[in-house]
Scaffold this active site. Structure first.
Site, PDB file in Angstrom:
ATOM      1  N   HIS A 182      52.411 -22.764  37.972  1.00 33.86           N
ATOM      2  CA  HIS A 182      53.175 -24.001  38.174  1.00 33.86           C
ATOM      3  C   HIS A 182      54.441 -23.701  38.983  1.00 33.86           C
ATOM      4  O   HIS A 182      54.727 -24.373  39.987  1.00 33.86           O
ATOM      5  CB  HIS A 182      53.530 -24.592  36.808  1.00 33.86           C
ATOM      6  N   GLU A 183      55.189 -22.698  38.569  1.00 28.54           N
ATOM      7  CA  GLU A 183      56.435 -22.385  39.275  1.00 28.54           C
ATOM      8  C   GLU A 183      56.148 -21.838  40.677  1.00 28.54           C
ATOM      9  O   GLU A 183      56.895 -22.105  41.624  1.00 28.54           O
ATOM     10  CB  GLU A 183      57.275 -21.388  38.457  1.00 28.54           C
ATOM     11  N   HIS A 186      55.705 -24.715  42.989  1.00 25.71           N
ATOM     12  CA  HIS A 186      56.994 -25.254  43.458  1.00 25.71           C
ATOM     13  C   HIS A 186      57.503 -24.414  44.625  1.00 25.71           C
ATOM     14  O   HIS A 186      57.968 -24.942  45.636  1.00 25.71           O
ATOM     15  CB  HIS A 186      58.026 -25.235  42.330  1.00 25.71           C
ATOM     16  N   HIS A 192      56.066 -32.329  41.428  1.00 28.20           N
ATOM     17  CA  HIS A 192      55.202 -32.684  40.308  1.00 28.20           C
ATOM     18  C   HIS A 192      54.229 -33.794  40.714  1.00 28.20           C
ATOM     19  O   HIS A 192      54.586 -34.675  41.511  1.00 28.20           O
ATOM     20  CB  HIS A 192      56.034 -33.125  39.109  1.00 28.20           C
ATOM     21  N   TYR A 238      53.190 -33.712  34.582  1.00 29.64           N
ATOM     22  CA  TYR A 238      53.876 -33.799  33.288  1.00 29.64           C
ATOM     23  C   TYR A 238      52.858 -34.066  32.187  1.00 29.64           C
ATOM     24  O   TYR A 238      51.808 -34.668  32.429  1.00 29.64           O
ATOM     25  CB  TYR A 238      54.845 -34.992  33.269  1.00 29.64           C
TER      26      TYR A 238
END
Ligand SMILES: [Zn+2]
Length: 314
Positions: A182-183, A186, A192, A238
């Site tokens: 996930h990071e 980014h 997101h 999310y």
């Protein structure tokens, strides 16, 4: 023993050892503790998403953290406003493509990590590198690189910022391979999933259920969606109860509210597809990526849009 089997077993060990966590709003610790009592009744461990884990860990950064985070885990450069990854001249926020067609992203792993942490991080790296043209490689001399550190919380800058670029993976709070990927996404330039420009066609944001003062975490951006479908199963989505005031959902899928959203395992097929699209991986490159070779012809026909990937809108 087969190395792949060893890696698989280690992955299972890492995931099974991860302590149960619940969704938590990124507010001060006391308030978060109260809110979590509601979430605990709603979420089993199986349902906890990577983003839930991130928000849980980051909720304890509290007022001691000097670096402001937007949307829970996106760091902003000092002196800049909310920055969208690809709104920069000449795609300078993207990592450059090498002459061989691959995108090499150098990284340095802090020596503070223990072996199990390193395995978890490398699994998260592998989940992207093994199925896209983006290859994370140990840094040797490169000026621009990811500096992966066990600072407070799980967070990353958006896209390439230049120089030594911190990506924080606190141990043990961020030690899930899904949190790692996930990071990393980014850092590759992705926001997101529910920040997409078209999100209101696919989810309803329950503003009345969001912790007061945390509504800014649900901003929508004018994104380049790379002509991909909205992905409820994205590692960048999310969880259903993100920033919930009283344990009621803050994001409800349309039209079927029971549609699962978010997950914790790693990049979805669409996440990987989007990485390959954003970095314009052509048919020749993709044909060497075994997991996706069957679809490479389809992808090679899709041209990247030239507009910024994301621009803030409400
Ligand atoms: Zn995030």
């Amino acid at each position: 023993m087969d190395p792949a089997l060893i890696l698989g077993l280690l992955s299972m060990a890492v995931r099974s050892c991860a302590s149960p966590v619940q969704n938590s709003p990124a507010v001060d610790g006391g308030q978060a503790g109260i809110k979590r009592q509601f979430a605990e009744q709603l979420l089993g461990l199986r349902d906890v998403t990577a983003m839930d884990k991130i928000l849980e860990t980051n909720s304890w950064r509290g007022g001691h953290a000097r670096l402001p985070l937007r949307e829970g885990d996106i760091a902003q450069l000092p002196g800049t406003g909310p920055r969208s990854a690809i709104a920069c001249p000449g795609n300078s926020c993207l990592w450059p493509k090498a002459v061989d067609g691959f995108v090499y992203v150098p990284y340095r792993l802090s020596p503070e990590y223990v072996d199990m942490d390193r395995i978890t991080i490398e699994l998260g790296i592998l989940d992207i590198s093994s199925r896209t043209c983006v290859k994370f490689v140990p840094r040797t001399h490169e000026d621009d690189f990811l500096d992966i550190q066990p600072h407070s919380g799980c967070w990353s800058y958006l896209g390439r910022t230049g120089g030594a670029q911190t990506l924080s993976l606190q141990s043990p709070g961020c030690m899930w391979s899904g949190v790692v990927s996930h990071e990393l996404m980014h850092a590759l330039g992705f926001v997101h999933e529910q920040s997409r420009s078209d999100r209101n066609r696919y989810v309803t944001i329950k503003w009345e259920n969001i912790v007061e003062g945390q509504e800014h975490n649900f901003k929508k951006y004018e994104t380049n969606n790379l002509k991909t479908p909205y992905d409820y199963g994205s590692i960048m989505h999310y969880g259903r109860y993100a920033f919930s005031e009283d344990g009621d959902p803050t994001i409800v899928p349309k039209p079927d509210p029971r549609t699962p959203i978010g997950q914790r395992d790693g990049p979805s097929a669409t996440d990987l597809h989007k990485i390959n699209l954003l970095y314009n991986c052509g048919e020749q490159r993709l044909s060497s990526v075994s997991s996706f070779s069957g679809h490479s012809a389809q992808w090679s026909t899709i041209a990247l849009d030239t507009q910024p990937l994301s621009t803030l809108i409400w």
